[in-house]
Design an enzyme around this catalytic site. Sequence first.
Site, PDB file in Angstrom:
ATOM      1  N   GLU A 141      71.415  66.214   9.400  1.00 52.97           N
ATOM      2  CA  GLU A 141      71.436  66.627  10.804  1.00 52.97           C
ATOM      3  C   GLU A 141      72.051  65.584  11.735  1.00 52.97           C
ATOM      4  O   GLU A 141      71.452  65.168  12.730  1.00 52.97           O
ATOM      5  CB  GLU A 141      70.020  66.998  11.249  1.00 52.97           C
ATOM      6  CG  GLU A 141      69.432  68.135  10.419  1.00 52.97           C
ATOM      7  CD  GLU A 141      68.006  68.509  10.785  1.00 52.97           C
ATOM      8  OE1 GLU A 141      67.449  67.919  11.730  1.00 52.97           O
ATOM      9  OE2 GLU A 141      67.446  69.389  10.101  1.00 52.97           O
ATOM     10  N   GLU A 250      69.165  75.261   2.845  1.00 52.76           N
ATOM     11  CA  GLU A 250      67.812  75.492   3.365  1.00 52.76           C
ATOM     12  C   GLU A 250      67.681  76.918   3.908  1.00 52.76           C
ATOM     13  O   GLU A 250      67.112  77.140   4.981  1.00 52.76           O
ATOM     14  CB  GLU A 250      67.474  74.469   4.454  1.00 52.76           C
ATOM     15  CG  GLU A 250      67.553  73.020   4.006  1.00 52.76           C
ATOM     16  CD  GLU A 250      67.175  72.022   5.089  1.00 52.76           C
ATOM     17  OE1 GLU A 250      66.446  72.409   6.034  1.00 52.76           O
ATOM     18  OE2 GLU A 250      67.600  70.853   5.000  1.00 52.76           O
TER      19      GLU A 250
END
Length: 371
Positions: A141, A250
């Site tokens: 991220e 994910e």
Amino acid sequence: MKPPYDPTWKRLVAAALLATIPVSAQIAKGATKYLGNLSGGLSVPANYGTYWNRIVPENGGKWASVEGTRDRMTWTGLDVVVTFARKEGMPWTFHTLLWGSAYPSWMSAIPKDTLKAEIEEWFTLAGTRYPDADLVVVVNEPNVQHAPPTLFLNALGGKGTTGYDGMIEAFHLARKAFPNAKLILNDYNTIEYGKDHDTCLAMVRALLAAKAPIDGIGIQAHEAYKRPLDTVRKYLDTLAATGLPLHITEFDIALSNDTLQDSAMRSIFPLFWNHPRVAGVTLWGYEVGKTWREGTGLIRADGTERPALVWLKDYVKAHPNPPGPAPISKVRPQAPWKTIAMWEIRMREGTPVVGLERGGHFLSLHDLLSR
């Protein structure tokens, strides 16, 4: 006089072997792409290996989980997952080396030069302990609007001349620590929203231009089911145009209503599974009530499957050979013990037969016991 032949021992052996064989095989067993999930806590669900053929530690591989106290390494959570993967011969993902949301709190107070040494030590210790990691999330991220590990990236060079010098250095350090793994950058909203997609694309292009050892792009895809298919497909194609394999890392569908989750799965999953640059899909929700957000679980506490999982099993079994960029894994998990043969059930003339693979040939249990 020769005593009469007594086959009782063979029947007992056969019964014992049958008792050890799972009722269902991994969903993507033998497929050209992997289908994985996560495992949290200090144990792997007993039925994990009957569904998935890749595993990811939800929290065990985060730096904060391993070195909450400086120089006191706690590998327990990660060891549980890796031991399972090695035993099953299953590729696994190291999640994650650097992330702005999960790092030891003591690191905020140490000097910059010491911080770089700590990063190098963390990478080295992890790579030495787990040389068989298949995928490694190097930076998680990194979008400035998300949870970038700014503290660490600044210690490794900051923006520098490329705008991403620190990230480039992180990948070089990761390659030194994990010479055989596939190194990826991982972020969310990259196939859902234009601004996040463009940011990810810019980072990947900068890494490639600097010849950083990046081997793939991790796409979390948490919100993909909410977006138009054409939008998701367009952003997948743009990221694929970089030449790097795409890993859906994910994927989940946060819908507690069974019908709605099932409908969303039927809509979005085939796009991932059949995209020619997607290497595989890891879901981020397994057991209901034990996931990071409500509605993402696929199997209930009593073992019953939600409709989305029932459909997923049937779909993958019916589509085992989608186009893909590369083999499932270039690193075979190395177990510290001798590998045990894995028994399988295959169909012969409409009848299930127990046996195992030997020299490229399937030998039934009856064949083996008759030798």
